[in-house]
Design a protein around this motif. Structure first.
Motif, short mmCIF file in Angstrom:
data_model
loop_
_atom_site.label_atom_id
_atom_site.label_comp_id
_atom_site.label_asym_id
_atom_site.label_seq_id
_atom_site.Cartn_x
_atom_site.Cartn_y
_atom_site.Cartn_z
N SER A 108 0.83 -1.21 0.00
CA SER A 108 0.00 0.00 0.00
C SER A 108 0.86 1.26 0.00
CB SER A 108 -0.95 0.00 1.20
OG SER A 108 -0.25 -0.15 2.42
N ALA A 109 1.99 1.23 0.71
CA ALA A 109 2.88 2.39 0.69
C ALA A 109 3.51 2.58 -0.67
CB ALA A 109 3.97 2.22 1.76
N ALA A 110 3.92 1.48 -1.31
CA ALA A 110 4.51 1.58 -2.65
C ALA A 110 3.50 2.10 -3.66
CB ALA A 110 5.05 0.23 -3.08
N LEU A 111 2.20 1.82 -3.43
CA LEU A 111 1.17 2.30 -4.35
C LEU A 111 1.17 3.83 -4.44
CD1 LEU A 111 -1.97 0.05 -3.77
CD2 LEU A 111 -0.69 0.36 -5.89
N LEU A 112 1.61 4.50 -3.40
CA LEU A 112 1.67 5.95 -3.45
C LEU A 112 2.65 6.40 -4.53
CD1 LEU A 112 0.65 8.58 -2.20
CD2 LEU A 112 2.56 8.47 -0.59
N ALA A 113 3.83 5.75 -4.55
CA ALA A 113 4.80 6.08 -5.59
C ALA A 113 4.37 5.53 -6.94
CB ALA A 113 6.17 5.52 -5.21
N VAL A 114 3.78 4.33 -6.95
CA VAL A 114 3.32 3.73 -8.21
C VAL A 114 2.25 4.61 -8.85
CG1 VAL A 114 2.05 1.79 -9.20
CG2 VAL A 114 3.89 1.37 -7.58
N GLY A 115 1.30 5.07 -8.05
CA GLY A 115 0.25 5.93 -8.58
C GLY A 115 0.81 7.21 -9.15
N GLY A 116 1.84 7.76 -8.47
CA GLY A 116 2.48 8.96 -9.00
C GLY A 116 3.10 8.71 -10.35
N GLY A 117 3.74 7.55 -10.51
CA GLY A 117 4.34 7.22 -11.79
C GLY A 117 3.31 6.95 -12.86
N ILE A 118 2.24 6.21 -12.51
CA ILE A 118 1.19 5.91 -13.49
C ILE A 118 0.51 7.20 -13.95
CG2 ILE A 118 -1.06 4.81 -13.79
CD1 ILE A 118 -0.10 2.54 -12.05
N GLY A 119 0.34 8.13 -13.02
CA GLY A 119 -0.27 9.41 -13.39
C GLY A 119 0.49 10.11 -14.49
N LEU A 120 1.83 10.08 -14.42
CA LEU A 120 2.65 10.69 -15.45
C LEU A 120 2.52 9.94 -16.77
CD1 LEU A 120 5.92 11.37 -13.39
CD2 LEU A 120 4.11 13.00 -13.97
N VAL A 121 2.31 8.62 -16.69
CA VAL A 121 2.22 7.79 -17.91
C VAL A 121 0.89 8.00 -18.62
CG1 VAL A 121 2.14 5.42 -18.78
CG2 VAL A 121 3.82 6.06 -17.04
#
Length: 489
Positions: free
Chosen positions: A140-153
């Protein structure tokens, strides 16, 4: 049947929590690449449109620890529904916003959803078998960074295929579904912190946070020596010690200063500050570097918004993989080792960008290393904080850790913006050395984060009022044989 009548399977709870965290993190980053499109669509100017980001930042920084603390006191499930509902309402208003003013207000409402993060960590600690907690926290913590990356994609393709309004319609649907699922399927908190909500200290905390972040986020455009920015820094410097003094003497503090002085807590928070400076700055400026036209400047790749997002896709995948693996790695090597490794890999990946950025394959390798680092570090920080504090303070401790990381990101972004734009070419683009000097500063902050991480003492709170289930088998036994009396504790 409401989840409070019978304990919901923790796997279903986890799905709901992941949707909430993912939606919040998407809204953090999806808007950034398309600010120019929003500026044209609403007929505003560059200075005004940046408030779409600033309003979200200020609201989330204030609401994250407050919503987390309220959840500790009155129930995490009901506050999770409130936070997700705020995200949905804010997304709806943003999608239909007829003017930049309405959009800014909508983004401020979305910022309330920052409370999803500490509430998620608290619910995981309350509801999951003890042996499943590290992995769930890490993912769940990694999802914060993952979501940030997916948002840019995905921002570019969504705007190209539909319009920028769909950057808000899609998260609205996700968060509305997550809010309804949380209401029906997420169990109500079995643990409550005693006492009332201290509104006075909440106001003091909000004042110094808003003053500091507003000065940092607007300093580059207003001028670092302008009366407005200097005045805001002075206000933050005056109110901050008053807030600490008031919290220390309060019978019912919003943020327990004794908790904040726990060695593990304050050292991990310092790592979060330094780590946030690097990670969020990289999210903001690496796409800009990729989009710089090489035929004009001699550096960069002339990528479109969509292309630059796709070039950073391996970073996002690496972050997600690291988050999934974090549970087993934490059990085998310990969360502290993961934190040190994450900070060290961040420094290594950033060094690579400084010295080798002439070919796409170089940046793909370097950003993938950064993705692994982000996933490991996010998971480790969450696990260390949760392990170090009493169960009744999980929400507020996690909220402050997330908040400090956000403050670090705001400071890092402001400093990098100043360094990168210090020298301009005649065509208006920054000189290449501006980027290399800026990224080198992130090498320094990441190296410092690794040094501090080495000094983090590993401890587990001894004041948990009520132990959670130790294994999956115990959880099943609690759901079955003791249903008539609630959860066995």
């Amino acid at each position: 049947m409401r989840a409070t009548d019978r304990r919901t399977d923790y796997r279903l709870t986890f799905v709901v929590l992941c949707v909430g965290v993912g939606s919040f993190s998407l809204l953090q980053s999806m808007v950034t690449p398309v600010l120019a499109t929003i500026e044209r669509g609403l007929g505003t100017d560059q200075a005004t449109v940046t408030w779409v980001l600033t309003a979200y930042l200020l609201s989330a920084s204030v609401c994250t620890p407050i919503v987390g603390r309220v959840g500790d006191k009155i129930g995490k499930e009901r506050m999770l529904v409130f936070a997700l509902g705020s995200l949905a309402v804010g997304s709806f208003l943003a999608a239909i916003a007829p003017s930049i003013g309405v959009l800014i207000v909508a983004r401020a409402i979305q910022g309330i959803g920052g409370g999803v993060l500490p509430l998620t960590f608290g619910i995981i600690r309350d509801e999951f078998p003890r042996d499943k907690v590290p992995g769930a926290l890490g993912t769940s913590a990694a999802l914060l960074a993952v979501g940030g990356g997916i948002g840019l994609v995905v921002a570019g393709p969504i705007v190209d295929a539909l319009s920028y309004h769909w950057l808000f319609w899609l998260p609205m649907v996700l968060t509305l579904l997550a809010a309804l699922a949380a209401h029906f399927f997420v169990p109500e908190s079995p643990e409550r912190a005693p006492g009332r909500i201290n509104l006075g200290t909440a106001l003091l905390m909000s004042t110094w946070l808003v003053a500091l972040l507003l000065a940092v986020s607007q300093g580059h455009s207003w001028g670092w020596a302008s009366p407005e920015v200097v005045g805001l820094f002075v206000l933050a410097a005056v109110v901050l010690p008053v807030w600490v003094w008031a919290e220390a003497r309060s019978d019912s503090p919003l943020i327990d200063m004794t908790m904040m002085r726990i060695p593990t807590v304050w050292t991990v928070n310092l790592v979060s500050l330094l780590f946030g400076m690097g990670m969020y700055s990289m999210f903001a400026f690496l796409p800009q570097f990729l989009q710089t036209p090489a035929d004009v400047t001699g550096y960069g790749f002339g990528a479109s918004v969509t292309q630059s997002g796709l070039m950073l896709l391996p970073q996002t995948v690496a972050t997600f993989v690291a988050g999934l693996a974090s549970g087993r790695l934490a059990v085998r090597y310990g969360s502290k080792a993961m934190l040190v490794a994450g900070a060290a890999l961040t420094s290594l990946g950033t060094v690579g960008i400084v010295v080798a950025h002439d070919h796409v394959w170089q940046l793909l390798v370097e950003s993938t290393v950064l993705g692994l680092a982000f996933g490991l570090a996010f998971a480790a920080m969450s696990n260390l904080i949760v392990d170090a504090v009493p169960q009744t303070q999980t929400g507020v401790a996690s909220g402050m850790n997330a908040n400090i990381r956000t403050v670090g990101g705001a400071i890092g972004g402001a400093v990098l913006a100043t360094v990168i734009t210090a020298g301009h070419r005649p065509d208006g683009f920054p000189v290449e050395s501006g980027y290399t000097h800026g990224f080198f500063l992130l090498v320094v902050t990441s190296a410092l984060a690794a040094v501090v991480a080495v000094a983090v003492p590993v401890m587990r709170a001894t004041t948990h009022l009520v132990p959670g289930p130790q294994t999956e088998a115990e959880l099943e036994a609690l759901k079955g044989g003791t249903a008539a009396h609630g959860r066995a504790r």
